[in-house]
Design a protein around this motif. Structure first.
Motif, PDB file in Angstrom:
ATOM      1  N   ILE A 136       0.841  -1.190   0.000  1.00 37.12           N
ATOM      2  CA  ILE A 136       0.000   0.000   0.000  1.00 37.12           C
ATOM      3  C   ILE A 136       0.886   1.254   0.000  1.00 37.12           C
ATOM      4  O   ILE A 136       1.938   1.279   0.643  1.00 37.12           O
ATOM      5  CB  ILE A 136      -0.952  -0.002   1.224  1.00 37.12           C
ATOM      6  CG1 ILE A 136      -2.122   0.975   1.016  1.00 37.12           C
ATOM      7  CG2 ILE A 136      -0.196   0.325   2.504  1.00 37.12           C
ATOM      8  CD1 ILE A 136      -3.234   0.806   2.043  1.00 37.12           C
ATOM      9  N   PRO A 137       0.541   2.297  -0.742  1.00 37.57           N
ATOM     10  CA  PRO A 137       1.355   3.517  -0.736  1.00 37.57           C
ATOM     11  C   PRO A 137       1.439   4.130   0.660  1.00 37.57           C
ATOM     12  O   PRO A 137       0.491   4.046   1.448  1.00 37.57           O
ATOM     13  CB  PRO A 137       0.604   4.440  -1.701  1.00 37.57           C
ATOM     14  CG  PRO A 137      -0.186   3.525  -2.581  1.00 37.57           C
ATOM     15  CD  PRO A 137      -0.574   2.380  -1.702  1.00 37.57           C
ATOM     16  N   ASN A 138       2.563   4.750   0.946  1.00 36.81           N
ATOM     17  CA  ASN A 138       2.748   5.404   2.235  1.00 36.81           C
ATOM     18  C   ASN A 138       2.000   6.738   2.242  1.00 36.81           C
ATOM     19  O   ASN A 138       1.612   7.263   1.199  1.00 36.81           O
ATOM     20  CB  ASN A 138       4.233   5.638   2.499  1.00 36.81           C
ATOM     21  CG  ASN A 138       4.523   5.941   3.962  1.00 36.81           C
ATOM     22  OD1 ASN A 138       3.669   5.739   4.831  1.00 36.81           O
ATOM     23  ND2 ASN A 138       5.729   6.409   4.240  1.00 36.81           N
ATOM     24  N   ASN A 139       1.808   7.283   3.446  1.00 32.43           N
ATOM     25  CA  ASN A 139       1.189   8.589   3.582  1.00 32.43           C
ATOM     26  C   ASN A 139       1.777   9.302   4.789  1.00 32.43           C
ATOM     27  O   ASN A 139       1.852   8.734   5.875  1.00 32.43           O
ATOM     28  CB  ASN A 139      -0.328   8.464   3.745  1.00 32.43           C
ATOM     29  CG  ASN A 139      -0.987   9.823   3.910  1.00 32.43           C
ATOM     30  OD1 ASN A 139      -1.086  10.341   5.007  1.00 32.43           O
ATOM     31  ND2 ASN A 139      -1.421  10.385   2.799  1.00 32.43           N
ATOM     32  N   THR A 140       2.213  10.539   4.574  1.00 35.64           N
ATOM     33  CA  THR A 140       2.681  11.364   5.686  1.00 35.64           C
ATOM     34  C   THR A 140       1.471  12.005   6.350  1.00 35.64           C
ATOM     35  O   THR A 140       0.690  12.699   5.689  1.00 35.64           O
ATOM     36  CB  THR A 140       3.651  12.456   5.188  1.00 35.64           C
ATOM     37  OG1 THR A 140       4.774  11.831   4.557  1.00 35.64           O
ATOM     38  CG2 THR A 140       4.140  13.311   6.349  1.00 35.64           C
ATOM     39  N   PHE A 141       1.296  11.756   7.619  1.00 41.23           N
ATOM     40  CA  PHE A 141       0.095  12.204   8.324  1.00 41.23           C
ATOM     41  C   PHE A 141      -0.020  13.729   8.347  1.00 41.23           C
ATOM     42  O   PHE A 141       0.954  14.444   8.617  1.00 41.23           O
ATOM     43  CB  PHE A 141       0.096  11.696   9.768  1.00 41.23           C
ATOM     44  CG  PHE A 141       0.039  10.198   9.906  1.00 41.23           C
ATOM     45  CD1 PHE A 141      -0.607   9.432   8.955  1.00 41.23           C
ATOM     46  CD2 PHE A 141       0.620   9.563  10.994  1.00 41.23           C
ATOM     47  CE1 PHE A 141      -0.682   8.046   9.079  1.00 41.23           C
ATOM     48  CE2 PHE A 141       0.564   8.181  11.133  1.00 41.23           C
ATOM     49  CZ  PHE A 141      -0.087   7.424  10.168  1.00 41.23           C
ATOM     50  N   ALA A 142      -1.218  14.198   8.092  1.00 44.60           N
ATOM     51  CA  ALA A 142      -1.553  15.620   8.215  1.00 44.60           C
ATOM     52  C   ALA A 142      -2.604  15.775   9.306  1.00 44.60           C
ATOM     53  O   ALA A 142      -3.550  14.990   9.361  1.00 44.60           O
ATOM     54  CB  ALA A 142      -2.076  16.171   6.891  1.00 44.60           C
ATOM     55  N   ASN A 143      -2.423  16.757  10.176  1.00 47.89           N
ATOM     56  CA  ASN A 143      -3.378  17.021  11.249  1.00 47.89           C
ATOM     57  C   ASN A 143      -3.673  15.749  12.056  1.00 47.89           C
ATOM     58  O   ASN A 143      -4.829  15.389  12.293  1.00 47.89           O
ATOM     59  CB  ASN A 143      -4.677  17.605  10.688  1.00 47.89           C
ATOM     60  CG  ASN A 143      -4.438  18.888   9.914  1.00 47.89           C
ATOM     61  OD1 ASN A 143      -3.997  19.879  10.469  1.00 47.89           O
ATOM     62  ND2 ASN A 143      -4.706  18.862   8.612  1.00 47.89           N
TER      63      ASN A 143
ATOM     64  N   SER B  94      -5.608   9.014  13.770  1.00 46.76           N
ATOM     65  CA  SER B  94      -6.419   9.662  12.738  1.00 46.76           C
ATOM     66  C   SER B  94      -5.606  10.747  12.057  1.00 46.76           C
ATOM     67  O   SER B  94      -4.725  11.362  12.671  1.00 46.76           O
ATOM     68  CB  SER B  94      -7.688  10.274  13.338  1.00 46.76           C
ATOM     69  OG  SER B  94      -8.564   9.288  13.827  1.00 46.76           O
ATOM     70  N   ALA B  95      -5.913  10.984  10.795  1.00 43.71           N
ATOM     71  CA  ALA B  95      -5.263  12.056  10.037  1.00 43.71           C
ATOM     72  C   ALA B  95      -6.244  12.586   9.001  1.00 43.71           C
ATOM     73  O   ALA B  95      -7.160  11.874   8.577  1.00 43.71           O
ATOM     74  CB  ALA B  95      -3.995  11.539   9.356  1.00 43.71           C
ATOM     75  N   SER B  96      -6.056  13.836   8.598  1.00 41.60           N
ATOM     76  CA  SER B  96      -6.940  14.440   7.587  1.00 41.60           C
ATOM     77  C   SER B  96      -6.229  15.600   6.900  1.00 41.60           C
ATOM     78  O   SER B  96      -5.574  16.415   7.553  1.00 41.60           O
ATOM     79  CB  SER B  96      -8.238  14.941   8.216  1.00 41.60           C
ATOM     80  OG  SER B  96      -9.069  15.554   7.244  1.00 41.60           O
TER      81      SER B  96
END
Length: 426
Positions: A297-304, A377-379
């Motif tokens: 799965i692609p990575n994601n840098t958390f926002a908020n 959680s992140a958004s």
């Protein structure tokens, strides 16, 4: 020869640096908030410009040529305004209701005034005109109300295409409605659709109409959807930009409607193409290939981020991770996530972590709801304009992935019950 080269150079230079402005009068609530301006490539939103309402008169500058549908997105109001661009300045004012949601839009530029009037007239023709015709039968021609009804019926029944003479995109949009309108679709044949897709101008890609028209084409081909798709793709030629956009849209449609066999067939066709692949199709192939079972799965840098000491999805160390895409305004999420909450301690005991990505556009609403849940959680605060949709091929909320310690996808359950069943959590 020199004159021709000079003229060509001047044209290219003008093309490269031409731009237009979108001027917006906003209420005080939106001052200092972000504004995103999107165009279209098929049904995909393309970010053209980002601005900020520094005062009640905001200006978003666009440095690219563009003719077609656009959408101005206001995250703080959790709403959008649809408009058209003719590569000229656009101007409108918007109002908010008591809940700070967009309630009224008034355009000042000619093209959008004409377009909004056309949309309103078409809506009346579809919803009100048939009723007015029936009501008229209950009145006598000598009565004043009869005469008023007759006048309104005549007004709504008139078609004056001359007003679109200097607005070719609006003319194209209007002429395309027979392929969109459910009232008119019964009179449109398969060959009409195919001719439309093969002969339409480049406005088709920027109109935002390609997806609904393709869905209508699939509906009239329902006795043999696969045969209809093969016929269409042969006509548009999947080695051309138009053909690849159509193929990309079809893959997305089959994915959204869980038409697995058809999605797999045409995804394979796209992956096997030997010609140059357009960015539009490449994005669709990538988002599907990267989210298949077995893929990493692609990575994601958390926002908020909330409840997280980690900076990204890959940083989270667990034997398994449940990745869920949700929204605070999603009724299905409201029904399903509490069931996951009930089993959270049991999941943690088995070294299973939950990572939730929110597709909220209002960060305050996201934070209020995310704080109820103990997991990460992140958004991005951009709603469906978030990168999550494209990166993770998310078309609805909630969407679940179960991944292992190496971030490989083990399962893509449909519901929270399927999540718990796969993980053998009772």
């Amino acid at each position: 020869m020199k004159k021709i080269l000079f003229a060509g150079t001047f044209f290219l230079s003008a093309w490269a640096f031409s731009q237009f402005n979108v001027k917006i009068a906003v209420p005080s609530y939106l001052v200092d908030s972000d504004i995103y301006l999107y165009g279209f490539n098929g049904s995909k939103d393309i970010l053209f410009a980002k601005g900020k309402a520094g005062s009640t008169n905001a200006v978003v500058k666009v440095d690219k040529r563009y003719t077609g549908m656009m959408r101005a997105f206001f995250p703080k109001a959790n709403g959008s305004v649809n408009l058209i661009s003719e590569n000229k300045d656009i101007s409108f004012a918007l109002d908010l209701d008591s809940g700070n949601r967009i309630s009224n839009i008034v355009f000042a530029d000619e093209a959008n005034q004409l377009f909004s009037n056309q949309v309103e007239t078409q809506r009346k023709q579809e919803l009100i005109l048939p009723a007015l015709i029936q009501i008229k039968d209950f009145y006598k021609p000598t009565e004043g109300f009869y005469k008023s009804l007759d006048q309104e019926i005549n007004t709504l029944s008139k078609k004056d295409n001359s007003q679109y003479a200097s607005h070719p995109f609006i003319e194209f949009y209007q002429n395309s409605q027979k392929f969109v309108s459910q009232d008119k679709i019964a009179d449109v044949k398969t060959d009409d659709f195919i001719n439309y897709f093969t002969k339409s101008s480049e406005y088709l890609e920027t109109s935002g109409l390609m997806k609904p028209i393709l869905i209508n084409y699939l509906n009239i081909s329902k006795s043999n959807v696969e045969g209809g798709v093969d016929q269409l793709l042969a006509a548009v030629n999947v080695e051309t930009p138009r053909g690849q956009t159509v193929l990309s849209e079809l893959i997305d449609i089959f994915n959204s409607y869980n038409m697995v066999k058809l999605k797999e067939k045409y995804l394979k066709e796209g992956n096997n193409l030997k010609c140059t692949i357009t960015d539009r199709l490449a994005t669709t192939l990538k988002s599907n290939n990267n989210t298949e079972v077995g893929a990493k799965i692609p990575n994601n840098t958390f926002a908020n981020a909330i409840h997280s000491k980690y900076k990204s999805l890959y940083d989270v160390k667990a034997s398994k991770k449940i990745v869920v895409f949700w929204s605070s305004t999603c009724s299905h999420c409201e029904a399903e996530l509490p069931k996951l909450l009930e089993k959270y301690e049991q999941l943690k005991a088995q070294n299973i972590e939950v990572v939730a990505f929110s597709l909220d556009s209002n960060l305050d609403e996201y934070k209020a709801k995310a704080n109820v849940y103990p997991w990460i959680s992140a958004s991005e605060g951009k709603g469906w304009y978030s990168s999550y949709g494209e990166t993770y091929n998310v078309n609805a909320t909630p969407t679940y992935f179960i991944i292992d310690s190496d971030n490989k996808i083990l399962s893509k359950p449909d519901h929270v019950g399927d999540v718990l069943s796969f993980l053998k959590v009772n």
